[in-house]
Design a protein around this motif. Structure first.
Motif, mmCIF file in Angstrom:
data_model
loop_
_atom_site.group_PDB
_atom_site.id
_atom_site.type_symbol
_atom_site.label_atom_id
_atom_site.label_comp_id
_atom_site.label_asym_id
_atom_site.label_seq_id
_atom_site.Cartn_x
_atom_site.Cartn_y
_atom_site.Cartn_z
ATOM 1 N N GLY A 1 8.485 -0.461 10.495
ATOM 2 C CA GLY A 1 7.230 0.094 10.981
ATOM 3 C C GLY A 1 6.384 -0.932 11.712
ATOM 4 N N SER A 2 6.327 -2.143 11.192
ATOM 5 C CA SER A 2 5.542 -3.190 11.845
ATOM 6 C C SER A 2 6.111 -3.538 13.219
ATOM 7 N N ILE A 3 7.425 -3.647 13.303
ATOM 8 C CA ILE A 3 8.054 -4.010 14.578
ATOM 9 C C ILE A 3 7.858 -2.896 15.607
ATOM 10 N N VAL A 4 8.005 -1.640 15.168
ATOM 11 C CA VAL A 4 7.809 -0.525 16.101
ATOM 12 C C VAL A 4 6.372 -0.502 16.610
ATOM 13 N N GLY A 5 5.404 -0.741 15.709
ATOM 14 C CA GLY A 5 4.019 -0.811 16.148
ATOM 15 C C GLY A 5 3.789 -1.921 17.156
ATOM 16 N N ALA B 1 -0.519 0.890 9.290
ATOM 17 C CA ALA B 1 -0.487 2.349 9.151
ATOM 18 C C ALA B 1 0.917 2.898 9.362
ATOM 19 N N ILE B 2 1.640 2.377 10.333
ATOM 20 C CA ILE B 2 3.011 2.837 10.564
ATOM 21 C C ILE B 2 3.910 2.437 9.404
ATOM 22 N N ALA B 3 3.724 1.220 8.897
ATOM 23 C CA ALA B 3 4.513 0.779 7.747
ATOM 24 C C ALA B 3 4.243 1.656 6.533
ATOM 25 N N ILE B 4 2.990 2.030 6.320
ATOM 26 C CA ILE B 4 2.647 2.919 5.208
ATOM 27 C C ILE B 4 3.278 4.285 5.405
ATOM 28 N N LEU C 1 0.823 -1.211 0.000
ATOM 29 C CA LEU C 1 0.000 0.000 0.000
ATOM 30 C C LEU C 1 0.858 1.262 0.000
ATOM 31 N N GLY C 2 1.901 1.285 0.804
ATOM 32 C CA GLY C 2 2.755 2.466 0.860
ATOM 33 C C GLY C 2 3.489 2.717 -0.443
ATOM 34 N N THR C 3 3.997 1.650 -1.062
ATOM 35 C CA THR C 3 4.728 1.815 -2.322
ATOM 36 C C THR C 3 3.804 2.261 -3.445
ATOM 37 N N VAL C 4 2.648 1.610 -3.567
ATOM 38 C CA VAL C 4 1.714 1.954 -4.641
ATOM 39 C C VAL C 4 1.157 3.357 -4.455
ATOM 40 N N ALA C 5 0.709 3.679 -3.238
ATOM 41 C CA ALA C 5 0.138 5.003 -2.988
ATOM 42 C C ALA C 5 1.175 6.102 -3.201
ATOM 43 N N GLY C 6 2.388 5.872 -2.721
ATOM 44 C CA GLY C 6 3.432 6.874 -2.912
ATOM 45 C C GLY C 6 3.803 7.056 -4.370
ATOM 46 N N ALA C 7 3.862 5.947 -5.113
ATOM 47 C CA ALA C 7 4.187 6.042 -6.538
ATOM 48 C C ALA C 7 3.111 6.799 -7.300
ATOM 49 N N LEU D 1 6.001 5.027 6.798
ATOM 50 C CA LEU D 1 7.438 4.993 6.549
ATOM 51 C C LEU D 1 7.777 4.817 5.069
ATOM 52 N N THR D 2 6.885 4.216 4.309
ATOM 53 C CA THR D 2 7.201 3.905 2.914
ATOM 54 C C THR D 2 6.599 4.881 1.913
ATOM 55 N N ILE D 3 5.488 5.527 2.249
ATOM 56 C CA ILE D 3 4.778 6.319 1.259
ATOM 57 C C ILE D 3 5.563 7.558 0.843
ATOM 58 N N VAL D 4 6.249 8.194 1.795
ATOM 59 C CA VAL D 4 6.971 9.423 1.466
ATOM 60 C C VAL D 4 8.168 9.117 0.566
ATOM 61 N N VAL D 5 8.891 8.052 0.884
ATOM 62 C CA VAL D 5 10.040 7.662 0.061
ATOM 63 C C VAL D 5 9.586 7.349 -1.354
ATOM 64 N N SER D 6 8.479 6.630 -1.472
ATOM 65 C CA SER D 6 7.958 6.299 -2.797
ATOM 66 C C SER D 6 7.516 7.554 -3.546
#
Length: 289
Positions: free
Chosen positions: A229-233, A163-166, A109-115, A168-173
């Motif tokens: 993100g998953s581990i921190v959550g 949500a935390i994983a997203i 989700l984070g990669t696709v949404a960010g892209a 962390l990944t959405i901005v980079v993407s």
């Protein structure tokens, strides 16, 4: 003998007397790039396994001789016993699946949404300039510090970890896809428009293929960020997961269980890294075609 021949003879004799005697033939040193024969894969694997076994043996001996404190560092024999118990009597498979699921969903989700967000900036430079400060601000905010708030909003279930994983990944993407948009060749855009292509055709036939290599390049980075993100959550609040296991074992001073969870987590991350690497190769082959 004419005057020119006489002059040449005198000049040659003078040059011979002035120049020091040199060997008639000097050996020329030819330097080449050093070439080392590659070891067979079996030899490489044997060397890697040997190093691993040597480190474990050194760790075990150091703990037995009290060179290191076995209470804080544990030792391989104890960790192995705990690992067996963890998989036979504990919730190992439940925790692994929980962490893997939240990581995978957040990664996709984070990669696709960010892209998609990054490529959408191509449609309007004004829209890109308006949104860019917010994207940069979101990138500068330490998302891990927002983890407690995200857990409060989304609850202790898998939703908060995703949500935390997203986050962390959405901005980079987004930033990577936007860099791909800005790298699109303007001359090719003009060529597309000159032959009557619509904006959607330019976007789908030129912009998206141009951004795909940029997006592929961050897949391996994003899988690590999603796992983090998953581990921190799970550290903050969770019912299952390897992060919860590590937090519980650390709070009860079960150091061997901490090492078991870390070992399983490292294995899981390597498996996901290999899978993403395979996906990356497949996507690159599709782009090259």
């Amino acid at each position: 003998m004419n005057t020119k021949a006489l002059t040449d003879t005198v000049m040659n004799a003078t040059r011979d007397r002035a120049m020091p005697a040199t060997p008639t033939r000097q050996r020329r040193v030819v330097r080449r790039l050093p070439v080392q024969k590659n070891w067979p894969p079996a030899v490489i694997a044997a060397a890697q396994f040997g190093i691993f076994v040597a480190l474990l043996a050194l760790w075990e001996v150091a703990a037995d001789l009290k060179v290191i404190d076995p209470f804080f560092w544990s030792q391989p024999s104890t960790i192995w016993s705990t690992l067996v118990v963890f998989f036979t009597e504990g919730n190992a498979f439940t925790d692994i699946v929980y962490t893997f699921e939240s990581t995978l969903i957040g990664f996709v989700l984070g990669t696709v949404a960010g892209a998609l967000l990054g490529m959408s900036f191509w449609w309007s430079p004004n829209y890109a300039r308006v949104m860019q400060p917010y994207v940069v601000c979101l990138e500068s905010i330490p998302k891990l510090a927002l983890a407690p708030l995200i857990v409060l909003v989304f609850g202790m279930g898998i939703g908060s970890k995703v949500a935390i994983a997203i986050a962390l990944t959405i901005v980079v993407s987004t930033l990577t896809a936007y860099a791909g948009v800005r790298a699109v060749d303007k001359d090719q855009e003009r060529l597309f428009y000159s032959i009557g292509a619509s904006r959607w055709q330019v976007f789908s036939k030129l912009v998206v293929p141009s951004c795909v290599p940029w997006i592929i390049s961050i897949l391996r980075v994003n899988i690590g960020l999603a796992l983090t993100g998953s581990i921190v959550g799970e550290f903050v609040a969770s019912e299952h997961g390897l992060g919860r296991t590590i937090l519980y074992a650390g709070s009860t001073y079960e150091i061997s269980l901490v090492w078991v969870a870390v070992l399983v987590l490292a294995t899981l991350s390597m498996v996901m890294y290999v899978i993403v690497g395979w996906i990356e190769k497949v996507l690159r082959k599709g782009v090259d075609r």
